[in-house]
Motif scaffolding. Structure first.
Motif, PDB file in Angstrom:
ATOM      1  N   SER A 834      12.764   4.543 -22.865  1.00 34.62           N
ATOM      2  CA  SER A 834      12.741   3.179 -23.425  1.00 34.62           C
ATOM      3  C   SER A 834      12.988   2.094 -22.390  1.00 34.62           C
ATOM      4  O   SER A 834      12.742   0.914 -22.664  1.00 34.62           O
ATOM      5  N   GLU A 835      13.466   2.474 -21.215  1.00 31.14           N
ATOM      6  CA  GLU A 835      13.820   1.474 -20.201  1.00 31.14           C
ATOM      7  C   GLU A 835      12.617   0.590 -19.861  1.00 31.14           C
ATOM      8  O   GLU A 835      11.528   1.088 -19.584  1.00 31.14           O
ATOM      9  N   ASN A 836      12.852  -0.731 -19.930  1.00 35.30           N
ATOM     10  CA  ASN A 836      11.804  -1.727 -19.633  1.00 35.30           C
ATOM     11  C   ASN A 836      10.660  -1.716 -20.642  1.00 35.30           C
ATOM     12  O   ASN A 836       9.596  -2.273 -20.373  1.00 35.30           O
ATOM     13  N   HIS A 837      10.858  -1.071 -21.780  1.00 40.81           N
ATOM     14  CA  HIS A 837       9.850  -1.082 -22.854  1.00 40.81           C
ATOM     15  C   HIS A 837      10.503  -1.651 -24.117  1.00 40.81           C
ATOM     16  O   HIS A 837      11.073  -0.898 -24.927  1.00 40.81           O
ATOM     17  N   PRO A 838      10.459  -2.973 -24.293  1.00 43.59           N
ATOM     18  CA  PRO A 838      11.205  -3.594 -25.412  1.00 43.59           C
ATOM     19  C   PRO A 838      10.780  -3.091 -26.786  1.00 43.59           C
ATOM     20  O   PRO A 838      11.624  -2.965 -27.680  1.00 43.59           O
ATOM     21  N   ASP A 863      19.138  -5.824 -25.640  1.00 48.16           N
ATOM     22  CA  ASP A 863      18.351  -5.638 -24.403  1.00 48.16           C
ATOM     23  C   ASP A 863      16.878  -5.902 -24.665  1.00 48.16           C
ATOM     24  O   ASP A 863      16.187  -6.523 -23.840  1.00 48.16           O
ATOM     25  N   HIS A 867      14.427  -8.732 -22.865  1.00 46.90           N
ATOM     26  CA  HIS A 867      13.178  -8.398 -22.178  1.00 46.90           C
ATOM     27  C   HIS A 867      11.972  -9.077 -22.820  1.00 46.90           C
ATOM     28  O   HIS A 867      10.996  -9.383 -22.132  1.00 46.90           O
TER      29      HIS A 867
END
Length: 918
Positions: A834-838, A863, A867
């Motif tokens: 999921s990191e950097n994928h809102p 988060d 983003h």
């Protein structure tokens, strides 16, 4: 007595004064001759002067310069060295002496003795740097040469030696236009400079512009009729264009004015050689090598003549000298290998030729020669491999023909080639490779009965040898008689159980008969005897691929590469396999290693460029593709791939130019046509795009791509009614996943939902592994509120690619919506991705909140909102999560901020209602 002494002194003084006057007259006459372009006459005058006054330094310099004009390096150097020893200032002898050393091919002497000292005038230092650069070129030191040329041009932007040298370096790199630019710069600086015209003539000659080269050399001769460089340069051009008589006239003119200058003698020898006057050629070349022992072109020609005359020891000596300096010169290596075979040393021939495999893998003459050497060594597997490759390539090259009493490849028609081979067999019964080449050529021509007859004759000459049996089997296989093929290949194995070629042929036979298990058995047998056998490893990899056993396929390819670390084929196959499996970094590592072993091989460069592109190294990929295109400029695939990377990097004009170049060389190349059409669509030039669709349909009537392109152009204009019949026609011609999806989307756009879903479901019944179509179907069901059908489709997609983030995200969301217990575990599983994928953070966070994990959920949703603050759905979810976790003040602030920032959005009523409830 005193009066007598005074008289004697007066007489001596008078004589000395008279001699000095005579010397000065001779010097002036010599200078006049040189000014008029008659250096030979100048030499005569200066020799007369030096007979009476050998210490005259001016005469020594002038006669050295005269010899230099005559192209006589040794004589020039001798005189200029004497001038130096007599104390003449450096600015008079240094540059001409350096040029004399150049004429003698003494580059090391130049670098040791001729230095660009700081106290020299700038123009002279520029000349010295330029000549030193040319010396570095002679020593194959391009980097040092370029440094010297750059230093020269900083001192004098029109330094002719530096311009010539830079042109030569560019020619070596096949950058012909740049070379011509340097030469033209020299001409523009001084249109009366003989050297400048000579530079231009030479660069044009090397660039292949022989007419332009002859014109430039002629211009030089109009300025200076006795210039040896221009005269001999033009003679070389005349030779290259078949104008032997004109070449001879130029050579005769040089010899008349200058005498037996080495280069003139060399060209005279070339002319004699072309006329098959071998003795005259040899006599001239021996004079050249006597004056210039290291004149390697003469050594090469002497070796060729000695081979023709059967003087093999002499041929080997001269050819070995040539290859000592030019170790990558393939023609010389071929001839030296042929010589060693004639001397009964096939192993030495093989060792020599194997070093050229990378650069000559598509040269049928080389392959035939290497196969012949292996055959002479009785290494039948290797002999068969290389001779077969030669016969496969030869029809593309022209024909297979026996030359130089070896299986050499020449030009002509295929039927004539067969006659040539038959003649070779009749003339020399020891030419066994001619038999093999004849049989293989007949097989490729599908003259199988003649091939069988020729192979049977070969068997009678080689009783007990397996190769004839193998060839008879190959001929029967080509005829379609698999039973007979099996019989003869089995016989070959009985004669020589470790005859790998026959075993590999039997493996291929089993594969063609749909019996892969038996094929595997043969391949394993081969590997038991030869664990490095490349064909067996690749054969096993091919079988694994057909079984969709990709793990085994990767294993066999890695083994093939491990056992054959320098072989190109397994490295290329492995790199591309890894790319296809999404292992881009591993693919790049393999491709780099392949390119290290095969620096200039097109396949190695292509694999490296593709891997660089897949790893996001766009600039490096462009550099590699440009190198590839410079080496193979007429290959449309390479230009297309370069254009794709350029386009991805935002260099649209450069990409467009590459596609245009690809189509210039290959007007029917479909990928470039499609790429141009896509550009037209992006620029809304739909008419031009439709014209290209018609072009593809006309030139490739059996291909669905023209109709597919027409459908795409119409779809881009929202002309769905016009797009549908084009897609249907293309799909009927050649069903494909892309067309199945295009039909689905077009039918839905026309409101034909039932037809759309029926069509896509029908396609998926026969294409169960089409991931993208399953995802498309699932999304369509999800949009329509058909959760059960959507879940089924997403689950099918997940089985095909378990780690697909989009599929996992949507599936987790649906599980939560239908109240499935699978939602939370899947969300936990999805968390690392999921990191950097809102959007993914939103899904997981909301599932956490729905399942009572408020802290985790709020943190993820916060988060996600940071983003992607523009995504309203995420911010509403965050507000709801804050409210559910008891943080109503924070929820209220989030909603107030959202309603203030966004005036109109689809869920505004929902946000306002939620705010009122707080």
């Amino acid at each position: 007595m005193v009066r007598i002494l005074k008289a004697l002194l007066l007489a001596v003084s008078f004589i000395a004064h008279e001699r000095a006057g005579a010397d000065q007259d001779l010097l002036e006459q010599a200078r006049d001759y040189l000014h008029k372009g008659e250096p030979k006459a100048a030499v005569i005058q200066l020799k007369n002067l030096l007979q009476g006054n050998p210490e005259n330094a001016d005469a020594r310099v002038l006669i050295g310069e005269s010899y230099l004009m005559l192209g006589d390096g040794p004589s020039a150097a001798k005189e200029l060295e004497k001038a130096r020893d007599l104390g003449v200032s450096r600015d008079r002898w240094m540059v001409p002496l350096a040029r004399a050393y150049l004429l003698q091919a003494k580059p090391k002497t130049i670098l040791e003795q001729i230095e660009p000292e700081d106290d020299l005038a700038e123009t002279m230092r520029a000349q010295v740097y330029g000549i030193r650069g040319l010396a570095h070129i002679s020593l194959n030191q391009p980097e040092q040469a370029r440094e010297s040329f750059d230093a020269a041009l900083k001192l004098d932007s029109n330094a002719s030696d530096a311009l010539l040298g830079l042109a030569m370096l560019e020619i070596q790199n096949k950058q012909f236009k740049k070379a011509i630019e340097y030469a033209a710069q020299a001409v523009a600086a001084d249109a009366k400079s003989v050297s400048a015209w000579v530079i231009l003539g030479e660069t044009r000659r090397l660039d292949g512009d022989l007419a332009g080269s002859a014109e430039a050399f002629t211009k030089a001769l109009e300025i200076q009729p006795f210039d040896v460089r221009a005269r001999l340069g033009r003679a070389a051009v005349f030779l290259a264009t078949g104008k032997t008589e004109d070449a001879q006239k130029d050579v005769d003119e040089v010899q008349k004015n200058v005498g037996e200058v080495p280069l003139a003698l060399y060209l005279h020898a070339v002319i004699a050689f072309q006329k098959k006057e071998f003795q005259e050629a040899e006599d001239a070349l021996l004079k050249v090598t006597s004056a210039l022992p290291n004149h390697l072109s003469s050594r090469l020609l002497l070796g060729t003549i000695a081979y023709q005359q059967g003087k093999y020891e002499s041929a080997e000596n001269n050819l070995a000298q040539y290859l000592g300096t030019f170790p990558k010169h393939l023609p010389a290596a071929k001839l030296l290998a042929a010589t060693r075979m004639k001397l009964g040393r096939p192993h030495d021939a093989v060792e020599l030729l194997k070093g050229f495999e990378d650069q000559a893998s598509d040269d049928p003459q080389y392959l035939a020669l290497l196969g012949s050497a292996y055959l002479q060594e009785k290494k039948y597997d290797s002999a068969t491999e290389y001779l077969n490759r030669a016969s496969e390539l030869a029809p593309e090259e022209g024909s297979v023909k026996a030359q130089l009493a070896l299986g050499r490849i020449g030009s002509g028609q295929m039927d004539q080639a067969v006659d040539d081979l038959k003649s070779a067999v009749e003339l020399d019964q020891n030419l066994m490779q001619a038999d093999v080449m004849l049989i293989l050529t007949l097989i490729h021509q599908k003259k199988t009965d003649e091939a069988i007859e020729a192979a049977q004759k070969m068997r009678s000459k080689m009783p007990g040898d397996p190769m004839p049996e193998n060839l008879i089997g190959a001929a029967y296989m080509a005829k379609g008689d698999t039973g007979k093929a099996r019989e003869h290949w089995t016989s070959a194995l009985k004669l020589k159980p470790d005859y790998t070629t026959a075993a590999l042929n039997l493996a291929k036979l089993e594969l063609s008969g749909n019996n892969p298990e038996s094929a595997v058995g043969y391949y394993q047998q081969v590997l038991q005897r030869d664990s490095k056998n490349l064909a067996a490893h690749l054969g096993l990899a091919q079988i694994a691929e057909t079984r969709k056993d990709y793990e085994s396929m990767e294993k066999y390819l890695k083994e093939a590469r491990e056992k054959n670390p320098k072989a190109l084929q397994p490295a290329v196959m492995l790199s591309r396999y890894l790319l296809a499996r999404g292992k881009a970094l591993q693919a790049l590592e393999v491709a780099r290693d392949a390119e290290n072993h095969h620096h200039d091989h097109p396949l190695a460069l292509q694999s490296l460029a593709l891997a660089q592109s897949a790893n996001g190294e766009g600039a490096s990929a462009i550099t590699t593709f440009k190198k590839l295109v410079s080496k193979v400029p007429n290959n449309p695939e390479y230009r297309h791939q370069l254009a794709q990377v350029l386009y991805t990097k935002g260099e649209k004009q450069a990409a467009k130019a590459e596609w245009e170049s690809a189509l210039k060389h290959s007007p029917d190349y479909v990928p470039a046509l499609l790429a141009q059409a896509e550009l037209h669509v992006q620029e809304k030039k739909f008419r031009e795009a439709l014209k290209l669709a018609e072009t593809i349909k006309t030139k490739h009537p059996k291909s669905p791509l023209g109709d597919q392109l027409e459908g795409d152009v119409q779809f881009a204009q929202n002309l769905f009614k016009e797009a549908l019949p084009a897609y249907e026609k293309a799909f009927q011609s050649a069903p494909s996943p892309v067309l199945a999806r295009r039909l689905f989307q077009t039918r839905r756009a026309l409101g034909k939902d039932q037809e759309a879903f029926d069509g896509l479901n029908q396609w998926l019944q026969s294409a169960q592994d089409d991931l993208e179509s399953w995802v498309l179907l699932a999304m369509a069901h999800q949009e329509g509120g058909r959760q059960k059908e959507a879940l089924e489709a997403y689950e099918k997609a997940q089985k095909l690619k378990p780690d697909n983030t989009v599929v996992q995200n949507n599936l987790a969301w649906l599980y939560q919506e239908v109240g499935s217990a699978k939602a939370l575990p899947l969300a936990e599983q999805l968390l690392p991705a999921s990191e950097n994928h809102p959007e993914v953070m939103d899904t997981i966070g909301w599932i956490f909140v729905q399942n009572g994990k408020y802290e985790k959920g709020v943190n993820l949703l916060r988060d996600a909102a940071v983003h992607a603050p523009h995504l309203v759905q995420i911010r509403i979810h965050l507000a709801e999560a804050l409210a559910k976790s008891g943080r109503k003040d924070e929820a209220r602030k989030e909603l107030e901020r959202l309603l203030k920032e966004k005036k109109n959005f689809a869920d505004r009523d929902k946000a306002e209602t939620l705010l009122k409830g707080l």
